[in-house]
Design a protein around this motif. Structure first.
Motif, PDB file in Angstrom:
ATOM      1  N   HIS A  48       0.843  -1.202   0.000  1.00 47.18           N
ATOM      2  CA  HIS A  48       0.000   0.000   0.000  1.00 47.18           C
ATOM      3  C   HIS A  48       0.881   1.255   0.000  1.00 47.18           C
ATOM      4  CE1 HIS A  48      -3.719   2.250   0.809  1.00 47.18           C
ATOM      5  NE2 HIS A  48      -2.915   3.057   1.469  1.00 47.18           N
ATOM      6  N   HIS A  49       1.886   1.276   0.849  1.00 49.32           N
ATOM      7  CA  HIS A  49       2.732   2.465   0.952  1.00 49.32           C
ATOM      8  C   HIS A  49       3.569   2.692  -0.308  1.00 49.32           C
ATOM      9  CE1 HIS A  49       4.842   5.739   2.767  1.00 49.32           C
ATOM     10  NE2 HIS A  49       6.012   5.147   2.602  1.00 49.32           N
ATOM     11  N   ALA A  50       3.862   1.619  -1.023  1.00 47.80           N
ATOM     12  CA  ALA A  50       4.658   1.745  -2.252  1.00 47.80           C
ATOM     13  C   ALA A  50       3.991   2.673  -3.256  1.00 47.80           C
ATOM     14  CB  ALA A  50       4.892   0.367  -2.875  1.00 47.80           C
ATOM     15  N   ALA A  51       2.662   2.810  -3.193  1.00 48.84           N
ATOM     16  CA  ALA A  51       1.960   3.713  -4.114  1.00 48.84           C
ATOM     17  C   ALA A  51       2.441   5.155  -3.939  1.00 48.84           C
ATOM     18  CB  ALA A  51       0.454   3.618  -3.903  1.00 48.84           C
ATOM     19  N   HIS A  52       2.844   5.521  -2.729  1.00 50.50           N
ATOM     20  CA  HIS A  52       3.346   6.885  -2.514  1.00 50.50           C
ATOM     21  C   HIS A  52       4.724   7.074  -3.150  1.00 50.50           C
ATOM     22  CE1 HIS A  52       4.116  10.763  -0.759  1.00 50.50           C
ATOM     23  NE2 HIS A  52       5.266  10.315  -0.257  1.00 50.50           N
ATOM     24  N   HIS A  53       5.524   6.043  -3.156  1.00 58.22           N
ATOM     25  CA  HIS A  53       6.900   6.165  -3.655  1.00 58.22           C
ATOM     26  C   HIS A  53       7.013   5.980  -5.164  1.00 58.22           C
ATOM     27  CE1 HIS A  53       9.241   6.723   0.025  1.00 58.22           C
ATOM     28  NE2 HIS A  53       8.235   6.109   0.599  1.00 58.22           N
ATOM     29  N   ARG A  54       5.909   5.695  -5.828  1.00 63.70           N
ATOM     30  CA  ARG A  54       5.936   5.581  -7.290  1.00 63.70           C
ATOM     31  C   ARG A  54       5.616   6.932  -7.921  1.00 63.70           C
ATOM     32  NH1 ARG A  54       3.324   0.367  -6.346  1.00 63.70           N
ATOM     33  NH2 ARG A  54       1.319   1.380  -6.421  1.00 63.70           N
ATOM     34  N   LEU A  55       5.956   7.068  -9.158  1.00 69.23           N
ATOM     35  CA  LEU A  55       5.623   8.230  -9.981  1.00 69.23           C
ATOM     36  C   LEU A  55       5.986   9.546  -9.314  1.00 69.23           C
ATOM     37  CD1 LEU A  55       2.232   6.854 -11.336  1.00 69.23           C
ATOM     38  CD2 LEU A  55       4.453   6.722 -12.425  1.00 69.23           C
ATOM     39  N   GLY A  56       5.011  10.446  -9.140  1.00 67.93           N
ATOM     40  CA  GLY A  56       5.302  11.805  -8.679  1.00 67.93           C
ATOM     41  C   GLY A  56       5.325  11.994  -7.184  1.00 67.93           C
ATOM     42  N   LYS A  57       5.161  10.937  -6.410  1.00 63.01           N
ATOM     43  CA  LYS A  57       5.095  11.034  -4.943  1.00 63.01           C
ATOM     44  C   LYS A  57       4.045  12.066  -4.534  1.00 63.01           C
ATOM     45  CE  LYS A  57       9.734   9.323  -4.140  1.00 63.01           C
ATOM     46  NZ  LYS A  57      10.097   9.034  -5.502  1.00 63.01           N
ATOM     47  N   ASP A  58       2.946  12.071  -5.260  1.00 61.86           N
ATOM     48  CA  ASP A  58       1.882  13.039  -5.007  1.00 61.86           C
ATOM     49  C   ASP A  58       0.544  12.345  -4.741  1.00 61.86           C
ATOM     50  OD1 ASP A  58       1.493  12.073  -7.548  1.00 61.86           O
ATOM     51  OD2 ASP A  58       1.342  14.043  -8.506  1.00 61.86           O
ATOM     52  N   THR A  59       0.630  11.178  -4.103  1.00 50.71           N
ATOM     53  CA  THR A  59      -0.559  10.409  -3.779  1.00 50.71           C
ATOM     54  C   THR A  59      -0.268   9.564  -2.540  1.00 50.71           C
ATOM     55  OG1 THR A  59      -2.162   8.829  -4.671  1.00 50.71           O
ATOM     56  CG2 THR A  59       0.104   8.528  -5.351  1.00 50.71           C
ATOM     57  N   HIS A  60      -1.302   9.031  -1.914  1.00 51.19           N
ATOM     58  CA  HIS A  60      -1.167   8.119  -0.767  1.00 51.19           C
ATOM     59  C   HIS A  60      -0.268   8.702   0.335  1.00 51.19           C
ATOM     60  CE1 HIS A  60      -2.928   5.421  -3.672  1.00 51.19           C
ATOM     61  NE2 HIS A  60      -3.168   4.561  -2.694  1.00 51.19           N
ATOM     62  N   TYR A  61      -0.679   9.827   0.882  1.00 51.70           N
ATOM     63  CA  TYR A  61       0.107  10.509   1.904  1.00 51.70           C
ATOM     64  C   TYR A  61      -0.078   9.924   3.308  1.00 51.70           C
ATOM     65  CZ  TYR A  61       0.836  14.144  -1.599  1.00 51.70           C
ATOM     66  OH  TYR A  61       1.192  14.825  -2.733  1.00 51.70           O
ATOM     67  N   PRO A  82      -7.345   5.234   0.099  1.00 50.99           N
ATOM     68  CA  PRO A  82      -8.260   4.981  -1.021  1.00 50.99           C
ATOM     69  C   PRO A  82      -9.472   5.919  -1.045  1.00 50.99           C
ATOM     70  CG  PRO A  82      -7.579   2.907  -0.041  1.00 50.99           C
ATOM     71  CD  PRO A  82      -7.062   4.012   0.859  1.00 50.99           C
ATOM     72  N   VAL A  83      -9.975   6.264   0.140  1.00 52.55           N
ATOM     73  CA  VAL A  83     -11.121   7.181   0.203  1.00 52.55           C
ATOM     74  C   VAL A  83     -10.702   8.574  -0.261  1.00 52.55           C
ATOM     75  CG1 VAL A  83     -12.789   8.296   1.746  1.00 52.55           C
ATOM     76  CG2 VAL A  83     -12.240   5.870   2.052  1.00 52.55           C
ATOM     77  N   LEU A  84      -9.581   9.052   0.257  1.00 49.05           N
ATOM     78  CA  LEU A  84      -9.108  10.397  -0.118  1.00 49.05           C
ATOM     79  C   LEU A  84      -8.744  10.477  -1.592  1.00 49.05           C
ATOM     80  CD1 LEU A  84      -6.947  11.274   3.019  1.00 49.05           C
ATOM     81  CD2 LEU A  84      -9.312  11.931   2.527  1.00 49.05           C
ATOM     82  N   GLU A  85      -8.163   9.412  -2.132  1.00 46.73           N
ATOM     83  CA  GLU A  85      -7.828   9.385  -3.558  1.00 46.73           C
ATOM     84  C   GLU A  85      -9.088   9.382  -4.413  1.00 46.73           C
ATOM     85  OE1 GLU A  85      -4.748   9.772  -4.801  1.00 46.73           O
ATOM     86  OE2 GLU A  85      -4.081   9.940  -2.727  1.00 46.73           O
ATOM     87  N   ARG A  86     -10.069   8.605  -3.995  1.00 48.18           N
ATOM     88  CA  ARG A  86     -11.319   8.497  -4.754  1.00 48.18           C
ATOM     89  C   ARG A  86     -12.039   9.839  -4.852  1.00 48.18           C
ATOM     90  NH1 ARG A  86     -13.719   4.555  -1.993  1.00 48.18           N
ATOM     91  NH2 ARG A  86     -12.323   3.074  -2.968  1.00 48.18           N
ATOM     92  N   ILE A  87     -12.021  10.617  -3.768  1.00 47.61           N
ATOM     93  CA  ILE A  87     -12.729  11.902  -3.789  1.00 47.61           C
ATOM     94  C   ILE A  87     -11.844  13.059  -4.245  1.00 47.61           C
ATOM     95  CG2 ILE A  87     -14.376  11.156  -2.019  1.00 47.61           C
ATOM     96  CD1 ILE A  87     -12.835  12.932  -0.002  1.00 47.61           C
ATOM     97  N   GLY A  88     -10.563  12.775  -4.533  1.00 43.94           N
ATOM     98  CA  GLY A  88      -9.654  13.828  -5.001  1.00 43.94           C
ATOM     99  C   GLY A  88      -9.355  14.867  -3.936  1.00 43.94           C
TER     100      GLY A  88
END
Length: 196
Positions: free
Chosen positions: A137-150, A159-165
Motif C-alpha cells: 500500500h505504501h509503495a503507491a506513494h513512492h511511485r511516480l510523482g510522490k503526489d498520492t497516498h500521503y 483509497p477514500v481520499l484518492e477516490r474523492i480527489g
C-alpha cells in the motif's frame, strides 16, 4: 447486563478505530504539507522536512535511526495534544487513541518499509488486515510523482481520499487563497533528468 457490555465494548472498539482513522488522516495532511509545500530551510520544521525529502531518495535510510530520533517531534506534539484535550475536558477514548496512534505514525511508516521478517508476526498480521499500513500500500506513494497516498498509518484512509480527489482539491484551494503551487518532489525530477 450482557447487552450493556456488548454495547460498551462496541462503542470502545468504534472509538479506538475512529481514533486510528483520524490519526491516519492527520498523518496524511502533515505528510502532504511537507512534500508539497514544506521548505527544508524553515526554522524549527526545516530539519524534519529535509529528512522527509531525503527519505524519497533513500526510502530505507530512516530504518537505521533510533526510536527517539524518528519520533521526538511527534511525541512532543502528541503530549501537547493530550494536555490540550485534558485541559478542555475532551480527553476520551477517541481523542486519546488518535493521539496515541498519531504519536507512533513514524513507526507505522517505518514498518511499511520493512520486510515481514523484519517486522515479525504481529506487525505482519496487522499489515495483512490493513490496520497497519502494508509495504504494498505504501509503495503507491513512492511511485511516480510522490503526489498520492500521503497517509502512513493504515490501508483504509488513502483509497477514500484518492477516490474523492481530496489532496488535489486542497491544492486548488491553497493556490486560490495564497497563489502558491505545490512543488514537485526533487527525487522525481532527478530520476526524470537521469532517464533523458
Amino acid at each position: 447486563m450482557p447487552v450493556t457490555i456488548v454495547v460498551t465494548a462496541f462503542k470502545s472498539v468504534a472509538s479506538i478505530f475512529g481514533g486510528l482513522l483520524l490519526a491516519d488522516f492527520v498523518s496524511g495532511i502533515i505528510h502532504w504539507f511537507e512534500d508539497r509545500y514544506g521548505n527544508p530551510n524553515w526554522p524549527v520544521l526545516g530539519h524534519t522536512i529535509r529528512a522527509n525529502q531525503e527519505h524519497h531518495f533513500r526510502p530505507r535510510a530512516f530504518l537505521k535511526g533510533s526510536f527517539l530520533s524518528r519520533n521526538r517531534e511527534v511525541l512532543v506534539i502528541g503530549a501537547l495534544f493530550l494536555i490540550a484535550f485534558w485541559a478542555t475536558d475532551t480527553l476520551n477514548l477517541f481523542t486519546g487513541s488518535a493521539v496515541l496512534f498519531g504519536a507512533f505514525s513514524n513507526e507505522f511508516h517505518r514498518a511499511a518499509h520493512r520486510s515481514p521478517k523484519e517486522n515479525g508476526k504481529l506487525i505482519t498480521a496487522l499489515q495483512k488486515t490493513g490496520l497497519a499500513q502494508s509495504f504494498q500500500h505504501h509503495a503507491a506513494h513512492h511511485r511516480l510523482g510522490k503526489d498520492t497516498h500521503y497517509c502512513v498509518i493504515t490501508n483504509y484512509t488513502n483509497p477514500v481520499l484518492e477516490r474523492i480527489g481530496f489532496f488535489p482539491a486542497l491544492e486548488r484551494i491553497v493556490k486560490r487563497v495564497t497563489g502558491r503551487t505545490p512543488r514537485l518532489d526533487e527525487s522525481v525530477n532527478v530520476r526524470f533528468r537521469q532517464a533523458n
